[in-house]
Motif scaffolding. Sequence first.
Motif, PDB file in Angstrom:
ATOM      1  N   MET A   1       0.845  -1.214   0.000  1.00 44.22           N
ATOM      2  CA  MET A   1       0.000   0.000   0.000  1.00 44.22           C
ATOM      3  C   MET A   1       0.867   1.244   0.000  1.00 44.22           C
ATOM      4  O   MET A   1       0.816   2.066  -0.888  1.00 44.22           O
ATOM      5  CB  MET A   1      -0.889   0.011   1.236  1.00 44.22           C
ATOM      6  N   SER A   2       1.727   1.349   0.995  1.00 44.98           N
ATOM      7  CA  SER A   2       2.621   2.492   0.998  1.00 44.98           C
ATOM      8  C   SER A   2       3.812   2.249   0.074  1.00 44.98           C
ATOM      9  O   SER A   2       4.467   3.171  -0.358  1.00 44.98           O
ATOM     10  CB  SER A   2       3.121   2.768   2.409  1.00 44.98           C
ATOM     11  N   ILE A   3       4.057   1.027  -0.255  1.00 48.69           N
ATOM     12  CA  ILE A   3       5.165   0.713  -1.145  1.00 48.69           C
ATOM     13  C   ILE A   3       4.791   0.993  -2.589  1.00 48.69           C
ATOM     14  O   ILE A   3       5.640   1.217  -3.439  1.00 48.69           O
ATOM     15  CB  ILE A   3       5.566  -0.769  -0.978  1.00 48.69           C
ATOM     16  N   ARG A   4       3.509   0.968  -2.838  1.00 48.34           N
ATOM     17  CA  ARG A   4       3.060   1.107  -4.214  1.00 48.34           C
ATOM     18  C   ARG A   4       3.378   2.488  -4.778  1.00 48.34           C
ATOM     19  O   ARG A   4       3.682   2.634  -5.959  1.00 48.34           O
ATOM     20  CB  ARG A   4       1.550   0.834  -4.263  1.00 48.34           C
ATOM     21  N   SER A   5       3.291   3.469  -3.909  1.00 51.43           N
ATOM     22  CA  SER A   5       3.549   4.819  -4.388  1.00 51.43           C
ATOM     23  C   SER A   5       5.026   5.023  -4.695  1.00 51.43           C
ATOM     24  O   SER A   5       5.393   5.862  -5.497  1.00 51.43           O
ATOM     25  CB  SER A   5       3.109   5.838  -3.335  1.00 51.43           C
ATOM     26  N   SER A   6       5.880   4.203  -4.056  1.00 50.78           N
ATOM     27  CA  SER A   6       7.304   4.373  -4.306  1.00 50.78           C
ATOM     28  C   SER A   6       7.760   3.546  -5.494  1.00 50.78           C
ATOM     29  O   SER A   6       8.744   3.847  -6.127  1.00 50.78           O
ATOM     30  CB  SER A   6       8.089   3.955  -3.068  1.00 50.78           C
ATOM     31  N   LYS A   7       7.053   2.472  -5.768  1.00 53.52           N
ATOM     32  CA  LYS A   7       7.461   1.610  -6.871  1.00 53.52           C
ATOM     33  C   LYS A   7       7.380   2.330  -8.203  1.00 53.52           C
ATOM     34  O   LYS A   7       8.091   1.999  -9.144  1.00 53.52           O
ATOM     35  CB  LYS A   7       6.567   0.360  -6.901  1.00 53.52           C
TER      36      LYS A   7
ATOM     37  N   PRO B   1      11.945   2.384 -10.101  1.00 58.01           N
ATOM     38  CA  PRO B   1      12.572   1.433 -11.009  1.00 58.01           C
ATOM     39  C   PRO B   1      12.296   1.699 -12.477  1.00 58.01           C
ATOM     40  O   PRO B   1      13.190   1.595 -13.302  1.00 58.01           O
ATOM     41  CB  PRO B   1      11.940   0.104 -10.597  1.00 58.01           C
ATOM     42  N   VAL B   2      11.079   2.043 -12.801  1.00 60.44           N
ATOM     43  CA  VAL B   2      10.691   2.132 -14.205  1.00 60.44           C
ATOM     44  C   VAL B   2      11.525   3.187 -14.918  1.00 60.44           C
ATOM     45  O   VAL B   2      12.002   2.978 -16.034  1.00 60.44           O
ATOM     46  CB  VAL B   2       9.188   2.476 -14.322  1.00 60.44           C
ATOM     47  N   VAL B   3      11.709   4.304 -14.262  1.00 58.96           N
ATOM     48  CA  VAL B   3      12.404   5.406 -14.910  1.00 58.96           C
ATOM     49  C   VAL B   3      13.879   5.083 -15.129  1.00 58.96           C
ATOM     50  O   VAL B   3      14.441   5.370 -16.179  1.00 58.96           O
ATOM     51  CB  VAL B   3      12.271   6.686 -14.050  1.00 58.96           C
ATOM     52  N   THR B   4      14.481   4.439 -14.173  1.00 59.43           N
ATOM     53  CA  THR B   4      15.939   4.278 -14.216  1.00 59.43           C
ATOM     54  C   THR B   4      16.383   3.071 -15.028  1.00 59.43           C
ATOM     55  O   THR B   4      17.568   2.841 -15.156  1.00 59.43           O
ATOM     56  CB  THR B   4      16.482   4.119 -12.792  1.00 59.43           C
ATOM     57  N   GLU B   5      15.447   2.303 -15.564  1.00 62.71           N
ATOM     58  CA  GLU B   5      15.837   1.073 -16.246  1.00 62.71           C
ATOM     59  C   GLU B   5      15.808   1.194 -17.760  1.00 62.71           C
ATOM     60  O   GLU B   5      15.848   0.199 -18.472  1.00 62.71           O
ATOM     61  CB  GLU B   5      14.934  -0.088 -15.812  1.00 62.71           C
TER      62      GLU B   5
ATOM     63  N   ASN C   1      10.473  -6.317 -21.200  1.00 65.18           N
ATOM     64  CA  ASN C   1       9.381  -7.227 -20.838  1.00 65.18           C
ATOM     65  C   ASN C   1       8.313  -6.478 -20.042  1.00 65.18           C
ATOM     66  O   ASN C   1       8.524  -5.359 -19.588  1.00 65.18           O
ATOM     67  CB  ASN C   1       9.924  -8.433 -20.056  1.00 65.18           C
ATOM     68  N   GLY C   2       7.191  -7.126 -19.845  1.00 65.12           N
ATOM     69  CA  GLY C   2       5.994  -6.436 -19.391  1.00 65.12           C
ATOM     70  C   GLY C   2       6.089  -5.760 -18.043  1.00 65.12           C
ATOM     71  O   GLY C   2       5.473  -6.209 -17.081  1.00 65.12           O
ATOM     72  N   GLY C   3       6.850  -4.704 -17.953  1.00 66.12           N
ATOM     73  CA  GLY C   3       6.895  -3.922 -16.737  1.00 66.12           C
ATOM     74  C   GLY C   3       7.616  -4.583 -15.581  1.00 66.12           C
ATOM     75  O   GLY C   3       7.713  -4.017 -14.503  1.00 66.12           O
ATOM     76  N   LYS C   4       8.161  -5.768 -15.802  1.00 68.90           N
ATOM     77  CA  LYS C   4       8.821  -6.467 -14.707  1.00 68.90           C
ATOM     78  C   LYS C   4      10.226  -5.897 -14.495  1.00 68.90           C
ATOM     79  O   LYS C   4      11.043  -5.854 -15.411  1.00 68.90           O
ATOM     80  CB  LYS C   4       8.900  -7.953 -15.029  1.00 68.90           C
ATOM     81  N   THR C   5      10.486  -5.460 -13.282  1.00 65.45           N
ATOM     82  CA  THR C   5      11.781  -4.855 -12.990  1.00 65.45           C
ATOM     83  C   THR C   5      12.812  -5.947 -12.760  1.00 65.45           C
ATOM     84  O   THR C   5      12.500  -7.129 -12.663  1.00 65.45           O
ATOM     85  CB  THR C   5      11.675  -3.974 -11.753  1.00 65.45           C
ATOM     86  N   ARG C   6      14.049  -5.523 -12.621  1.00 65.06           N
ATOM     87  CA  ARG C   6      15.130  -6.479 -12.420  1.00 65.06           C
ATOM     88  C   ARG C   6      15.161  -6.919 -10.955  1.00 65.06           C
ATOM     89  O   ARG C   6      14.671  -6.218 -10.068  1.00 65.06           O
ATOM     90  CB  ARG C   6      16.448  -5.832 -12.807  1.00 65.06           C
ATOM     91  N   PRO C   7      15.750  -8.073 -10.728  1.00 67.66           N
ATOM     92  CA  PRO C   7      15.715  -8.639  -9.357  1.00 67.66           C
ATOM     93  C   PRO C   7      16.286  -7.701  -8.305  1.00 67.66           C
ATOM     94  O   PRO C   7      15.767  -7.640  -7.190  1.00 67.66           O
ATOM     95  CB  PRO C   7      16.574  -9.899  -9.495  1.00 67.66           C
ATOM     96  N   ARG C   8      17.327  -6.987  -8.645  1.00 67.97           N
ATOM     97  CA  ARG C   8      17.955  -6.143  -7.628  1.00 67.97           C
ATOM     98  C   ARG C   8      16.985  -5.128  -7.036  1.00 67.97           C
ATOM     99  O   ARG C   8      16.871  -4.988  -5.819  1.00 67.97           O
ATOM    100  CB  ARG C   8      19.162  -5.423  -8.229  1.00 67.97           C
TER     101      ARG C   8
END
Lengths: 209, 209
Positions: free
Chosen positions: A1-7, A11-15, A22-29
């Motif tokens: 819930m509070s993590i969602r706003s930070s996600k 990651p999306v911008v910096t990758e 692939n479909g919005g899936k970020t890297r494991p790190r």
Amino acid sequence: MSIRSSKITNPVVTEELAGNANGGKTRPRERIVSAACTLFRENGIRATGVEAIAEAADTNKMTLYRHFGSKDELICEALKCISDRHAAFWEKLTADFPDDSQARLLAWVELRAASLVDEPHGCDLSNAAVELKETDHPAHAVIEQVKAAQHRRLVALCADAGSRDPDLLANTLAMLLEGARVSRCASGAEGPCRQFSRACHAAIAAFRN
Amino acid sequence: MSIRSSKITNPVVTEELAGNANGGKTRPRERIVSAACTLFRENGIRATGVEAIAEAADTNKMTLYRHFGSKDELICEALKCISDRHAAFWEKLTADFPDDSQARLLAWVELRAASLVDEPHGCDLSNAAVELKETDHPAHAVIEQVKAAQHRRLVALCADAGSRDPDLLANTLAMLLEGARVSRCASGAEGPCRQFSRACHAAIAAFRN
DNA sequence: TACATTTGTTACCGATCGGTCACGTCGATG
DNA sequence: CATCGACGTGACCGATCGGTAACAAATGTA
């Protein structure tokens, strides 16, 4: 819930340079750090096992240890991630109130008061400092550094807002916020934290020019 | 150091009926609770093993489990012991300043400020609340009860001192103290807690009649 | 002295912890 | 197609955790 706003911020911008299409899936790190932040906050640092972190990050323990040399290193990285979120908070604050520094200070109070309502676990940095008593733990350096940066920003904000004693006001507001957060854990939402906003306003008025 | 003042209050007085006449050595139960308080404060609750507690209490694990059904039960008992020390603090405060309630409030500030200097580990109750995230942990009931009692005493103190808004002043002072303690852990002795006393005096002045 | 209660000692249990090894899989690049 | 690096899988390690069983020693009481 509070993590969602930070996600959505990190990651999306910096990758883009990685070219992962692939479909919005970020890297494991990133997923591991994100999961660590969430689990550390919700269950505590010592109470959270690395296996649980890997599982929550939708990966496994081996991959976790390929990216982080130890749990302590992951702890530091998670705290740095939280530090980035704090920095983003401050940038947004100054961006939303570029001219009126008085309104910016009041907005700080309001936003922090709001965070008291929907974040029952207090400050992640302070909680880590409380939980990790070993004075030589590498996390302490991260914590102190972030806290010092926050203090500098808060002093500047108080000075811009025209306080008579920016340092004293900043320290007072810092203690009120820190105290409200921890008393939210110890005494519940109906405890002292209930009057955090009013206490801040009184402090601001007391130290006005 | 801080444990020594409590050792003289609890065990010696209450053990007369047991007729234990050996050289000042208390019974294992008190020693275990005392050792648990110290180790919990210095190393954290989860980081302290029951064997280490028994060893510090100069006894063994089996005797510990004869007195306490589980570690969680011992945690609660240790928190209750700390609650007793808080009660003793308040009784001494009212005994030292029986008439002048204004001076009593100022003495509260001064004593709390002094405790910030020589107790770097913050509030044991709050630390326990932060560390034990399981909401159903029996310790939380103890913590909330003690915190509520402290709040009632602080409100009464503020009311006696003639504040315009005793509830708000008490909550402000509670947040300042709680925040000073936790920021002592996170930001060090040179952080916001350095100005705890001044912040309290400003709050008291702001809410005066 | 005889008995009951409280401690001390040691070894042990199952579970979980942080961390590692060996191997198999996948996708991108050449 | 071949290769290489990142990732997944599962078994495993030693250490430590909270908690218990069994038995010996000490202690107080009658």
